[in-house]
Design a protein around this motif. Structure first.
Motif, short mmCIF file in Angstrom:
data_model
loop_
_atom_site.label_atom_id
_atom_site.label_comp_id
_atom_site.label_asym_id
_atom_site.label_seq_id
_atom_site.Cartn_x
_atom_site.Cartn_y
_atom_site.Cartn_z
N THR A 227 0.84 -1.19 0.00
CA THR A 227 0.00 0.00 0.00
C THR A 227 0.88 1.24 0.00
OG1 THR A 227 -0.12 0.09 2.42
CG2 THR A 227 -1.84 -1.17 1.28
N GLY A 228 0.25 2.38 -0.24
CA GLY A 228 0.96 3.66 -0.22
C GLY A 228 1.11 4.20 -1.62
N SER A 229 2.12 5.04 -1.80
CA SER A 229 2.45 5.59 -3.11
C SER A 229 3.94 5.67 -3.23
CB SER A 229 1.80 6.97 -3.30
OG SER A 229 2.32 7.87 -2.35
N GLY A 230 4.43 5.63 -4.46
CA GLY A 230 5.86 5.68 -4.70
C GLY A 230 6.23 4.79 -5.86
N THR A 231 7.49 4.32 -5.87
CA THR A 231 8.02 3.58 -7.01
C THR A 231 8.64 2.27 -6.56
OG1 THR A 231 8.49 5.63 -8.18
CG2 THR A 231 9.66 3.67 -8.93
N ALA B 200 -2.53 -1.93 -3.37
CA ALA B 200 -3.56 -0.92 -3.15
C ALA B 200 -2.92 0.46 -2.98
CB ALA B 200 -4.38 -1.27 -1.90
N PRO B 201 -2.86 1.24 -4.07
CA PRO B 201 -2.36 2.61 -3.93
C PRO B 201 -3.22 3.36 -2.90
CG PRO B 201 -2.61 2.03 -6.24
CD PRO B 201 -3.27 0.95 -5.44
N SER B 202 -2.57 4.11 -2.00
CA SER B 202 -3.32 4.83 -0.97
C SER B 202 -2.43 5.89 -0.33
CB SER B 202 -3.83 3.86 0.09
OG SER B 202 -2.74 3.24 0.74
N PRO B 203 -2.98 6.90 0.33
CA PRO B 203 -4.39 7.24 0.38
C PRO B 203 -4.84 7.83 -0.96
CG PRO B 203 -3.15 8.94 1.52
CD PRO B 203 -2.17 7.87 1.10
N ALA C 23 -3.81 8.03 -5.27
CA ALA C 23 -2.39 7.70 -5.13
C ALA C 23 -1.92 6.92 -6.36
CB ALA C 23 -2.16 6.88 -3.87
N THR C 24 -0.60 6.90 -6.55
CA THR C 24 -0.01 6.17 -7.68
C THR C 24 1.14 5.31 -7.19
OG1 THR C 24 -0.57 7.93 -9.23
CG2 THR C 24 1.13 6.39 -9.93
N ILE C 25 1.15 4.05 -7.61
CA ILE C 25 2.31 3.18 -7.44
C ILE C 25 2.89 2.96 -8.83
CG2 ILE C 25 3.14 0.88 -6.82
CD1 ILE C 25 1.03 0.79 -4.61
N THR D 141 -11.78 13.60 -6.13
CA THR D 141 -10.54 14.33 -6.40
C THR D 141 -9.60 13.59 -7.33
OG1 THR D 141 -9.52 13.40 -4.41
CG2 THR D 141 -10.61 15.54 -4.19
N GLY D 142 -9.95 12.37 -7.74
CA GLY D 142 -9.10 11.63 -8.66
C GLY D 142 -9.21 10.14 -8.46
N ALA D 143 -8.34 9.38 -9.13
CA ALA D 143 -8.38 7.92 -9.07
C ALA D 143 -7.00 7.37 -8.74
CB ALA D 143 -8.84 7.36 -10.41
N ASP D 144 -6.98 6.23 -8.04
CA ASP D 144 -5.72 5.53 -7.80
C ASP D 144 -5.19 4.98 -9.12
OD1 ASP D 144 -6.00 5.97 -5.08
OD2 ASP D 144 -6.92 4.02 -4.70
N LYS D 145 -3.85 4.88 -9.20
CA LYS D 145 -3.24 4.40 -10.44
C LYS D 145 -2.11 3.43 -10.15
CE LYS D 145 -4.01 8.84 -12.66
NZ LYS D 145 -3.35 10.04 -13.15
#
Length: 85
Positions: free
Chosen positions: A21-25, A37-40, A43-45, A66-70
């Motif tokens: 989970t989270g966001s980053g690379t 699961a990209p979050s919060p 968010a984008t992984i 406000t947008g969509a996870d990617k």
């Protein structure tokens, strides 16, 4: 993964149980046999290598006002049972 700009550097990762989970690379290949699961949200992984979704894995993404996870990657594939022609 953590906050903005977080990186997980691996030559190849097999996620087999648990959650990413989270966001980053993720720098390298990622095979998902659990939950990504990209979050919060939103968010984008990012995956710099190949992303493979196994039949045991799940991708959990949300769409909000406000947008969509990617999940972004250079190549996305799916594993599972092969069916003869």
């Amino acid at each position: 993964l953590g906050g903005s700009g977080a990186k997980l550097v691996v030559p190849g990762t097999l996620l087999n149980g648990g959650q990413l989970t989270g966001s980053g690379t993720v720098q390298g290949d990622l095979t998902n046999g659990a939950t990504v699961a990209p979050s919060p949200s939103p968010a984008t992984i990012n995956v710099t290598g190949n992303y493979t979704q196994s039949s045991a894995g799940a991708l959990s993404a949300q769409v909000t006002s406000t947008g969509a996870d990617k999940l972004a990657g250079s190549a996305v594939g799916e594993t599972g049972e092969e069916h003869p022609h």
